[in-house]
Design an enzyme around this catalytic site. Structure first.
Site, PDB file in Angstrom:
ATOM      1  N   THR A 147       0.852  -1.197   0.000  1.00 46.29           N
ATOM      2  CA  THR A 147       0.000   0.000   0.000  1.00 46.29           C
ATOM      3  C   THR A 147       0.884   1.243   0.000  1.00 46.29           C
ATOM      4  OG1 THR A 147      -0.097   0.219   2.410  1.00 46.29           O
ATOM      5  CG2 THR A 147      -1.775  -1.186   1.371  1.00 46.29           C
ATOM      6  N   GLU A 148       0.242   2.380  -0.183  1.00 48.72           N
ATOM      7  CA  GLU A 148       0.981   3.627  -0.045  1.00 48.72           C
ATOM      8  C   GLU A 148       1.468   3.747   1.393  1.00 48.72           C
ATOM      9  OE1 GLU A 148      -1.247   7.517   0.352  1.00 48.72           O
ATOM     10  OE2 GLU A 148      -2.872   6.215  -0.383  1.00 48.72           O
ATOM     11  N   TYR A 149       2.501   4.555   1.584  1.00 46.74           N
ATOM     12  CA  TYR A 149       3.085   4.747   2.914  1.00 46.74           C
ATOM     13  C   TYR A 149       2.107   5.498   3.813  1.00 46.74           C
ATOM     14  CZ  TYR A 149       6.183   6.416   6.573  1.00 46.74           C
ATOM     15  OH  TYR A 149       6.751   6.701   7.781  1.00 46.74           O
ATOM     16  N   MET A 150       1.937   4.990   5.025  1.00 48.80           N
ATOM     17  CA  MET A 150       1.083   5.642   6.022  1.00 48.80           C
ATOM     18  C   MET A 150       1.979   6.107   7.164  1.00 48.80           C
ATOM     19  SD  MET A 150      -2.170   3.051   5.945  1.00 48.80           S
ATOM     20  CE  MET A 150      -1.182   1.567   6.042  1.00 48.80           C
TER      21      MET A 150
ATOM     22  N   ASP B 103     -14.526  -3.292   7.447  1.00 47.71           N
ATOM     23  CA  ASP B 103     -14.233  -2.882   8.820  1.00 47.71           C
ATOM     24  C   ASP B 103     -15.218  -1.855   9.342  1.00 47.71           C
ATOM     25  OD1 ASP B 103     -12.047  -4.568   8.846  1.00 47.71           O
ATOM     26  OD2 ASP B 103     -10.641  -2.998   8.260  1.00 47.71           O
TER      27      ASP B 103
END
Length: 89
Positions: A38-41, A85
């Site tokens: 995923t993109e960086y969080m 979720d």
């Protein structure tokens, strides 16, 4: 969820694009466990971040987060998807 069902869902998720959604870039399937890219969080997992910062948010920050979640869920609904979720029992 079976690996096949997960991979099918991931293929659909890679096509979803919205500034309030974490972008899914790909899935590594060569060996178990299966990894998602995923993109960086910057703050890591949102759930963990919220739990760690529970009492440190101001009302305006919480309202802004709620607005962001609503915008993302509105986008998903427009594409006829539900975020598991956030769906009740």
């Amino acid at each position: 969820m079976s690996p096949e069902a997960f991979l099918q869902e991931a293929q659909v998720m890679k096509k979803l694009r919205h500034e309030k959604l974490v972008q899914l870039y790909g899935v590594c399937t060569k060996q178990r466990p299966i990894f998602i890219i995923t993109e960086y969080m910057a703050n890591g997992c949102l759930l963990n971040y919220l739990r760690e910062m529970r009492h440190r948010f101001q009302t305006q920050q919480l309202l802004e987060m709620c607005k962001d979640v609503c915008e993302a869920m509105e986008y998903l609904e427009s594409k006829q998807f539900l975020h598991r979720d956030l769906v009740g029992p």
